[in-house]
Motif scaffolding. Structure first.
Motif, PDB file in Angstrom:
ATOM      1  N   PRO A 322      32.959  35.925  43.770  1.00  0.00           N
ATOM      2  CA  PRO A 322      33.209  36.119  45.016  1.00  0.00           C
ATOM      3  C   PRO A 322      32.636  35.400  46.118  1.00  0.00           C
ATOM      4  CG  PRO A 322      33.001  38.219  43.990  1.00  0.00           C
ATOM      5  CD  PRO A 322      32.429  37.257  43.037  1.00  0.00           C
ATOM      6  N   GLN A 323      31.269  34.963  45.914  1.00  0.00           N
ATOM      7  CA  GLN A 323      30.546  34.247  46.901  1.00  0.00           C
ATOM      8  C   GLN A 323      30.590  32.831  47.073  1.00  0.00           C
ATOM      9  OE1 GLN A 323      29.352  35.805  44.260  1.00  0.00           O
ATOM     10  NE2 GLN A 323      27.330  35.003  43.566  1.00  0.00           N
ATOM     11  N   THR A 324      31.639  32.333  45.998  1.00  0.00           N
ATOM     12  CA  THR A 324      32.050  30.882  46.000  1.00  0.00           C
ATOM     13  C   THR A 324      32.386  30.437  47.221  1.00  0.00           C
ATOM     14  OG1 THR A 324      32.476  31.142  43.719  1.00  0.00           O
ATOM     15  CG2 THR A 324      33.156  29.139  44.719  1.00  0.00           C
ATOM     16  N   PRO A 325      31.747  29.201  48.076  1.00  0.00           N
ATOM     17  CA  PRO A 325      32.553  28.718  49.185  1.00  0.00           C
ATOM     18  C   PRO A 325      33.774  28.165  48.730  1.00  0.00           C
ATOM     19  CG  PRO A 325      30.185  28.020  48.742  1.00  0.00           C
ATOM     20  CD  PRO A 325      30.443  28.741  47.562  1.00  0.00           C
ATOM     21  N   VAL A 326      34.847  28.314  49.465  1.00  0.00           N
ATOM     22  CA  VAL A 326      36.056  27.927  49.338  1.00  0.00           C
ATOM     23  C   VAL A 326      36.129  26.161  49.536  1.00  0.00           C
ATOM     24  CG1 VAL A 326      38.394  27.450  50.441  1.00  0.00           C
ATOM     25  CG2 VAL A 326      37.425  30.007  50.315  1.00  0.00           C
ATOM     26  N   ASP A 327      35.397  25.646  50.132  1.00  0.00           N
ATOM     27  CA  ASP A 327      35.122  24.378  50.376  1.00  0.00           C
ATOM     28  C   ASP A 327      34.579  23.733  49.106  1.00  0.00           C
ATOM     29  OD1 ASP A 327      35.847  24.162  53.141  1.00  0.00           O
ATOM     30  OD2 ASP A 327      33.825  23.947  53.914  1.00  0.00           O
ATOM     31  N   HIS A 328      33.748  24.315  48.386  1.00  0.00           N
ATOM     32  CA  HIS A 328      33.433  23.858  47.047  1.00  0.00           C
ATOM     33  C   HIS A 328      34.672  23.716  46.065  1.00  0.00           C
ATOM     34  CE1 HIS A 328      28.816  24.818  47.621  1.00  0.00           C
ATOM     35  NE2 HIS A 328      29.468  24.139  48.555  1.00  0.00           N
ATOM     36  N   VAL A 329      35.622  24.710  46.061  1.00  0.00           N
ATOM     37  CA  VAL A 329      36.628  24.682  45.253  1.00  0.00           C
ATOM     38  C   VAL A 329      37.395  23.286  45.547  1.00  0.00           C
ATOM     39  CG1 VAL A 329      38.606  25.955  44.435  1.00  0.00           C
ATOM     40  CG2 VAL A 329      36.599  27.202  44.922  1.00  0.00           C
ATOM     41  N   ALA A 330      37.720  23.127  46.905  1.00  0.00           N
ATOM     42  CA  ALA A 330      38.463  22.203  47.408  1.00  0.00           C
ATOM     43  C   ALA A 330      37.894  20.687  46.756  1.00  0.00           C
ATOM     44  CB  ALA A 330      38.713  21.934  48.906  1.00  0.00           C
ATOM     45  N   GLN A 331      36.510  20.845  47.051  1.00  0.00           N
ATOM     46  CA  GLN A 331      35.800  19.503  46.453  1.00  0.00           C
ATOM     47  C   GLN A 331      35.688  19.202  44.903  1.00  0.00           C
ATOM     48  OE1 GLN A 331      31.802  20.277  48.142  1.00  0.00           O
ATOM     49  NE2 GLN A 331      32.583  20.405  50.103  1.00  0.00           N
ATOM     50  N   LEU A 332      35.715  20.325  44.084  1.00  0.00           N
ATOM     51  CA  LEU A 332      36.083  20.385  42.810  1.00  0.00           C
ATOM     52  C   LEU A 332      37.290  19.791  42.411  1.00  0.00           C
ATOM     53  CD1 LEU A 332      35.188  21.199  39.767  1.00  0.00           C
ATOM     54  CD2 LEU A 332      36.315  23.263  40.422  1.00  0.00           C
ATOM     55  N   VAL A 333      38.213  20.194  42.920  1.00  0.00           N
ATOM     56  CA  VAL A 333      39.847  19.894  42.520  1.00  0.00           C
ATOM     57  C   VAL A 333      39.712  18.266  42.954  1.00  0.00           C
ATOM     58  CG1 VAL A 333      42.220  20.256  43.084  1.00  0.00           C
ATOM     59  CG2 VAL A 333      40.911  22.121  42.864  1.00  0.00           C
ATOM     60  N   ASP A 334      39.159  17.966  44.320  1.00  0.00           N
ATOM     61  CA  ASP A 334      39.481  16.653  44.487  1.00  0.00           C
ATOM     62  C   ASP A 334      38.841  15.603  43.547  1.00  0.00           C
ATOM     63  OD1 ASP A 334      40.782  17.192  46.677  1.00  0.00           O
ATOM     64  OD2 ASP A 334      39.257  16.901  48.131  1.00  0.00           O
ATOM     65  N   LEU A 335      37.290  16.226  43.043  1.00  0.00           N
ATOM     66  CA  LEU A 335      36.804  15.370  42.110  1.00  0.00           C
ATOM     67  C   LEU A 335      37.541  15.382  40.704  1.00  0.00           C
ATOM     68  CD1 LEU A 335      32.786  16.687  42.256  1.00  0.00           C
ATOM     69  CD2 LEU A 335      33.858  14.340  42.519  1.00  0.00           C
ATOM     70  N   VAL A 336      38.057  16.519  40.244  1.00  0.00           N
ATOM     71  CA  VAL A 336      38.961  16.209  39.223  1.00  0.00           C
ATOM     72  C   VAL A 336      40.118  15.070  39.240  1.00  0.00           C
ATOM     73  CG1 VAL A 336      40.255  17.446  37.307  1.00  0.00           C
ATOM     74  CG2 VAL A 336      38.059  18.399  38.150  1.00  0.00           C
ATOM     75  N   LYS A 337      40.694  15.335  40.460  1.00  0.00           N
ATOM     76  CA  LYS A 337      42.040  14.611  40.769  1.00  0.00           C
ATOM     77  C   LYS A 337      41.707  13.170  40.977  1.00  0.00           C
ATOM     78  CE  LYS A 337      44.821  17.957  40.003  1.00  0.00           C
ATOM     79  NZ  LYS A 337      46.120  18.028  39.300  1.00  0.00           N
ATOM     80  N   GLU A 338      40.425  12.751  41.611  1.00  0.00           N
ATOM     81  CA  GLU A 338      40.321  11.619  42.060  1.00  0.00           C
ATOM     82  C   GLU A 338      39.181  10.738  41.715  1.00  0.00           C
ATOM     83  OE1 GLU A 338      40.004  12.083  46.312  1.00  0.00           O
ATOM     84  OE2 GLU A 338      41.971  13.018  46.481  1.00  0.00           O
ATOM     85  N   SER A 339      38.344  11.428  41.065  1.00  0.00           N
ATOM     86  CA  SER A 339      36.942  10.683  40.449  1.00  0.00           C
ATOM     87  C   SER A 339      36.909  10.002  39.397  1.00  0.00           C
ATOM     88  CB  SER A 339      35.765  11.600  40.614  1.00  0.00           C
ATOM     89  OG  SER A 339      35.509  12.155  41.934  1.00  0.00           O
TER      90      SER A 339
END
Length: 343
Positions: A322-339
């Motif tokens: 529950p304490q996961t920052p929403v921004d970190h999830v967005a960054q994770l998805v971007d990493l997987v999709k773009e990096s």
């Protein structure tokens, strides 16, 4: 659909991604919906709200699949066991102590009793584009049984292990009832247009080694065989936390099985041993997602480089906390999709 390619063993140029517990308390949108209802189980059976909650993560992030918003304890709930899910504490169940429970439970029409979660799944499939998958799920017989017989989440599992060791009828009938019910529910989810189903065996490692073949491997294989008799090609994900050594026994003789890997399994073992058996899903540590930053990027890129060009689905090793920052999830998805380098 790229994620179905990966689930069926076909490599993609880059891995699709979805996340365990991707719909839940870390999202403010989820919390807003949850506050409208008095109990968690009420949300699981509210067609409009649970459909909305299932779709929320895909509206926010470029994920490749939605997983039905529900809970593994909907099965004991509809079978007649009292289930209360207490915020920040977890589930509390009235422990099974009377064999008369099974006479009543075995007469219940499970598909009818679970018609609302099945309708929710159907609604999600109708709403999402064909490029996105819909995943249904259940707990395994053992994992659901731990809650039913311990009365909630356990740290020692001593009560259920004692019942197992003595082959107490309460234990054996619970396992038989759950095996039947889980098979029925997963087949019904596929009938309701789930593209994939997942079996969560979150507490598999609590079974003593000498009993793991009988009470982990055999029931799961019978459930898979029953699904295969109705749906020969639908991908089935088996997530056995802490029991990756059993994966070869689980998948033997079956096709279109995917192995969900927890965060305790090293990249080298995943690559050299588990991926030889079946496509892999996993296994970023949820705590790394909470921390984010350089640590997350390093771990994500290690996984992407290791499994580039293979039938691999990016996911966590366990559910989002529950304490996961929403921004970190967005960054994770971007990493997987773009990096990845080839992009």
């Amino acid at each position: 659909m790229p994620i179905l390619n990966a689930f069926k063993g076909i490599p993609n140029s880059s891995p699709p991604i979805w996340l365990l517990r991707q719909a839940g308390r870390y999202l403010p949108e989820y919390r807003a919906v949850r506050e409208k209802l008095s109990t968690f189980m009420e949300l699981c059976f509210h067609e409009e709200y649970a459909t909305e909650v299932t779709l929320q993560p895909l509206r926010k992030f470029d994920l490749d699949a939605a997983i039905l918003f529900s809970d593994i304890l909907v099965i004991p709930h509809v079978l007649g066991q009292m289930v209360h899910v207490i915020e920040k504490q977890g589930p509390i169940l009235k422990p099974l102590e009377d064999l008369s429970f099974f006479d009543k439970a075995n007469e219940i029409d499970l598909v009818q009793a679970l018609k609302i979660p099945l309708k929710i799944l159907h609604n999600v499939r109708e709403t999402l584009p064909s490029t996105k998958a819909v995943i249904g799920f259940s707990g395994s017989p053992w994992t659901i049984a731990t809650y039913m017989l311990e009365g909630g989440k356990s740290t020692t599992f001593q009560k259920i292990i004692d019942l197992l060791e003595t082959r107490n009828p309460i234990f054996t009938q619970t396992m038989a009832l759950l095996e039947k019910s889980i098979g029925t529910f997963l087949i019904a989810q596929i009938d309701a247009k789930a593209d994939v189903v997942q079996i969560f065996d979150s507490w598999a490692s609590a079974v003593p080694l000498i009993h793991q073949k009988e009470w982990i491997v055999a029931p799961v294989r019978r459930i898979i065989a029953r699904i295969r008799a109705c749906h020969p090609t639908t991908p089935i994900i088996y997530y056995g936390r802490g029991v990756s050594k059993l994966y070869s026994q689980v998948v033997e003789g079956f096709s279109n099985i995917v192995l969900g890997v927890d965060e305790g399994v090293s990249i080298s073992i995943k690559k050299s041993q588990i991926q030889a058996l079946a496509p892999i899903q996993g296994n970023l540590c949820p705590k790394v997602l909470v921390e984010g930053g350089k640590l997350m990027k390093t771990n994500v890129l290690d996984l992407l480089r290791t499994f580039q060009g293979t039938p691999y689905v990016f996911n966590l090793g366990h559910g989002i906390v529950p304490q996961t920052p929403v921004d970190h999830v967005a960054q994770l998805v971007d990493l997987v999709k773009e990096s990845l380098p080839h992009r």
